[in-house]
Design an enzyme around this catalytic site. Structure first.
Site, mmCIF file in Angstrom:
data_model
loop_
_atom_site.group_PDB
_atom_site.id
_atom_site.type_symbol
_atom_site.label_atom_id
_atom_site.label_comp_id
_atom_site.label_asym_id
_atom_site.label_seq_id
_atom_site.Cartn_x
_atom_site.Cartn_y
_atom_site.Cartn_z
ATOM 1 N N SER A 42 0.878 -1.181 0.000
ATOM 2 C CA SER A 42 0.000 0.000 0.000
ATOM 3 C C SER A 42 0.911 1.225 0.000
ATOM 4 C CB SER A 42 -0.919 -0.006 1.226
ATOM 5 O OG SER A 42 -0.189 0.114 2.425
ATOM 6 N N HIS A 146 -3.221 -5.896 2.050
ATOM 7 C CA HIS A 146 -2.339 -6.953 2.572
ATOM 8 C C HIS A 146 -2.986 -8.336 2.590
ATOM 9 C CE1 HIS A 146 0.168 -3.719 4.874
ATOM 10 N NE2 HIS A 146 0.326 -3.680 3.581
ATOM 11 N N GLU A 155 -5.054 -2.477 9.039
ATOM 12 C CA GLU A 155 -4.377 -3.094 10.193
ATOM 13 C C GLU A 155 -5.081 -2.760 11.501
ATOM 14 O OE1 GLU A 155 -0.248 -1.732 10.041
ATOM 15 O OE2 GLU A 155 -0.280 -1.977 7.867
ATOM 16 N N GLU A 196 1.631 -9.460 6.572
ATOM 17 C CA GLU A 196 2.438 -9.129 7.746
ATOM 18 C C GLU A 196 2.240 -10.120 8.889
ATOM 19 O OE1 GLU A 196 1.540 -5.067 8.710
ATOM 20 O OE2 GLU A 196 2.563 -4.315 6.920
ATOM 21 N N ASP A 232 -4.169 1.032 11.413
ATOM 22 C CA ASP A 232 -3.744 1.700 10.179
ATOM 23 C C ASP A 232 -4.897 1.550 9.202
ATOM 24 O OD1 ASP A 232 -2.687 2.762 7.923
ATOM 25 O OD2 ASP A 232 -0.990 1.383 7.735
ATOM 26 N N GLU A 275 -3.430 5.556 12.148
ATOM 27 C CA GLU A 275 -2.568 5.913 11.009
ATOM 28 C C GLU A 275 -3.404 6.090 9.746
ATOM 29 O OE1 GLU A 275 0.754 3.179 10.677
ATOM 30 O OE2 GLU A 275 0.742 3.370 8.494
ATOM 31 N N ASP A 302 1.311 8.385 7.281
ATOM 32 C CA ASP A 302 2.228 7.476 6.593
ATOM 33 C C ASP A 302 2.253 7.868 5.114
ATOM 34 O OD1 ASP A 302 3.539 5.340 5.385
ATOM 35 O OD2 ASP A 302 1.966 3.886 5.756
ATOM 36 N N LYS A 327 9.647 5.434 7.549
ATOM 37 C CA LYS A 327 10.066 4.241 6.798
ATOM 38 C C LYS A 327 11.242 4.663 5.923
ATOM 39 C CE LYS A 327 5.428 2.233 6.159
ATOM 40 N NZ LYS A 327 4.232 2.300 5.279
ATOM 41 N N HIS A 355 8.182 -0.966 9.784
ATOM 42 C CA HIS A 355 8.504 -1.950 8.742
ATOM 43 C C HIS A 355 7.665 -1.690 7.497
ATOM 44 C CE1 HIS A 355 4.987 -4.895 9.979
ATOM 45 N NE2 HIS A 355 4.590 -3.643 9.878
ATOM 46 N N LYS A 378 6.363 0.081 14.666
ATOM 47 C CA LYS A 378 5.358 -0.818 14.086
ATOM 48 C C LYS A 378 6.090 -1.869 13.282
ATOM 49 C CE LYS A 378 2.613 0.121 10.474
ATOM 50 N NZ LYS A 378 1.481 0.433 9.587
HETATM 51 O O1 2PG Z 1 0.860 0.885 5.268
HETATM 52 C C1 2PG Z 1 1.787 0.553 6.017
HETATM 53 O O2 2PG Z 1 1.992 1.192 7.035
HETATM 54 C C2 2PG Z 1 2.730 -0.549 5.652
HETATM 55 C C3 2PG Z 1 3.325 -1.341 6.759
HETATM 56 O O3 2PG Z 1 2.402 -1.835 7.672
HETATM 57 O O4 2PG Z 1 2.267 -1.311 4.604
HETATM 58 P P1 2PG Z 1 3.047 -1.221 3.204
HETATM 59 O O5 2PG Z 1 4.454 -1.592 3.471
HETATM 60 O O6 2PG Z 1 2.310 -2.200 2.311
HETATM 61 O O7 2PG Z 1 2.914 0.197 2.722
HETATM 62 MG MG MG Z 2 0.406 2.682 6.665
#
Ligand code: 2PG
Ligand code: MG
Length: 400
Positions: A42, A146, A155, A196, A232, A275, A302, A327, A355, A378
């Site tokens: 995502s 996911h 999440e 995950e 999230d 999030e 994010d 990230k 992560h 996270k």
């Molecule tokens: O959205 C998120 O925060 C992440 C990790 O949980 O997912 P992705 O790495 O798929 O962006």
């Molecule tokens: Mg996210």
């Protein structure tokens, strides 16, 4: 200080079975560091660009490696990351790939720590870091991008905010994960796991809230400390820009209704962390929601901020969110990730290190969270690529 003597790159497997970039950095004095790039599903619209691994490796070998070998000191992280930016020449790492860049940046940091004989968190954070530990946010139920045919919210996270130590917190999250499975079994609901390691049952979001609330309560009683819930939402994945609505299957909510919905969830479930509750382009809606519930919970950006200081500065200006997800692969280097954390902290935004859904055994983010005194990390709950980080936190706490 010791110069970088060699950089080697190879394609390895990530947790989804896709290829990713691994880097190894060796120094003149024999220091060594190895790191690998994670990968998102995502992904935010404004993230740095991940190239196909073979292409990223070829470009980095051609453009970046000559600027590093014999040129930059391994302990000089800003120097390493400036060389990577100089080699790439774009503002989104589209030339050498953010996957090559972040793998080299993190491997160089590990080589820098190794030459000094100190742990990575101490190299990155200094002599006074390593006393505080982040609370791990553990993904226990999930869907969205996911897992197919599961929840709309991406999440559902366990947040053991009352844990007296990292090891207690990590085991509490694992216990919530197990309780969720017991509750699902009790309701005759079969569930596989998403990318995950979270359970991905075919239930609606309301039932997922019920199940996770019950599981966290049981673990609170068993462990004797506070375990809260976080989310999230991955709002950008739910948002239909043409219609201006968030889609939860048949049900849609316009932006005002989405803000009301999230504010109600914060109250009803006493959420400690939310999030991406809204679309990645809607600073204004983030600001409205933050105004409403920002005193009670973290509203974390994010996809909104993508670890980017320019986007964070805009958020600060507008009062959008009060927390930023960090990230390193969204922005390409550790220096950029550190700069985002510094800007966040100066402005009262809580940094949460994270992560990606596609991961490797690399545990750099555990050190990054301790080095920067981040209040949360996270990084999942179960599965080898997730426990690699969690077990590293336990080792850091244990001075191992
Ligand atoms: O959205 C998120 O925060 C992440 C990790 O949980 O997912 P992705 O790495 O798929 O962006
Ligand atoms: Mg996210």
């Amino acid at each position: 200080m010791t110069l970088i003597a060699d950089v080697s790159l190879r394609r390895i497997l990530d947790s989804r079975g896709n290829g990713t970039v691994e880097a190894e950095v060796t120094t003149d004095s024999g220091g060594f560091g190895r790191a690998a790039a994670p990968s998102g599903a995502s992904t935010g619209e404004y993230e740095a660009i991940e190239l196909e691994p073979a292409e990223a490796i070829a470009k980095a070998r051609e453009l970046a490696v000559p600027r590093l070998v014999g040129e930059v000191f391994a302990g000089d992280q800003r120097g390493v990351d400036q060389a990577l930016h100089g080699a790439d020449g774009t503002d989104d790492f589209s030339k050498i790939g953010a996957n090559s860049a972040v793998a080299i940046s993190m491997a160089a940091a590990k080589a820098g720590a190794d030459t000094q004989g100190i742990p990575l968190y101490q190299h990155l954070g200094g002599a006074f870091r390593g006393r505080n530990f982040p609370v791990p946010l553990g993904n226990v139920v999930g869907g969205g991008e996911h897992a197919a045919d599961a929840t709309h919210i991406q999440e559902f996270l366990a947040a053991p905010v009352g844990a007296p130590s990292v090891v207690d917190a990590v085991f509490a999250n694992a216990a919530v994960h197990q309780e969720v499975h017991d509750i699902l079994t009790g309701r005759d609901i079969a569930a596989g796991k998403g990318d995950e390691g979270a359970w991905a049952p075919s239930v609606d979001d309301a039932e997922a809230f019920e199940i996770v609330a019950e599981a966290t309560e049981r673990v609170e009683d068993e462990f004797g400390f506070e375990v809260r819930m976080g989310l999230d939402v991955a709002g950008a994945e739910l948002y239909d820009a043409d219609e201006g609505v968030y889609s939860y299957g048949e049900r849609t909510r316009d932006t005002a209704a989405q803000i009301d919905y999230i504010a109600d969830l914060v109250d009803e479930y006493d959420l400690v962390y939310v999030e991406d509750p809204l679309d990645e382009n809607d600073y204004e809606a983030f600001a409205d929601l933050t105004e409403r519930v920002g005193a009670e919970t973290l509203i974390c950006g994010d996809d909104l901020f993508v670890t980017n200081t320019d986007r964070l500065a805009e958020g600060i200006e507008q009062g959008a969110a009060n927390s930023i997800l960090i990230k390193p692969n969204q922005i390409g280097t550790l220096t950029d990730a550190f700069d985002a954390i510094e800007l966040a902290v100066e402005n009262g935004y809580e940094p949460v290190v994270s992560h990606r859904s596609g991961e490797t055994e690399d545990a750099t983010i555990a050190h990054l969270a301790v080095a920067t005194d981040a209040p949360f990390i996270k990084t999942g709950t179960v599965g080898g690529e997730r426990t690699a980080k969690l077990n590293e936190l336990i080792r850091i706490e244990d001075n191992a």
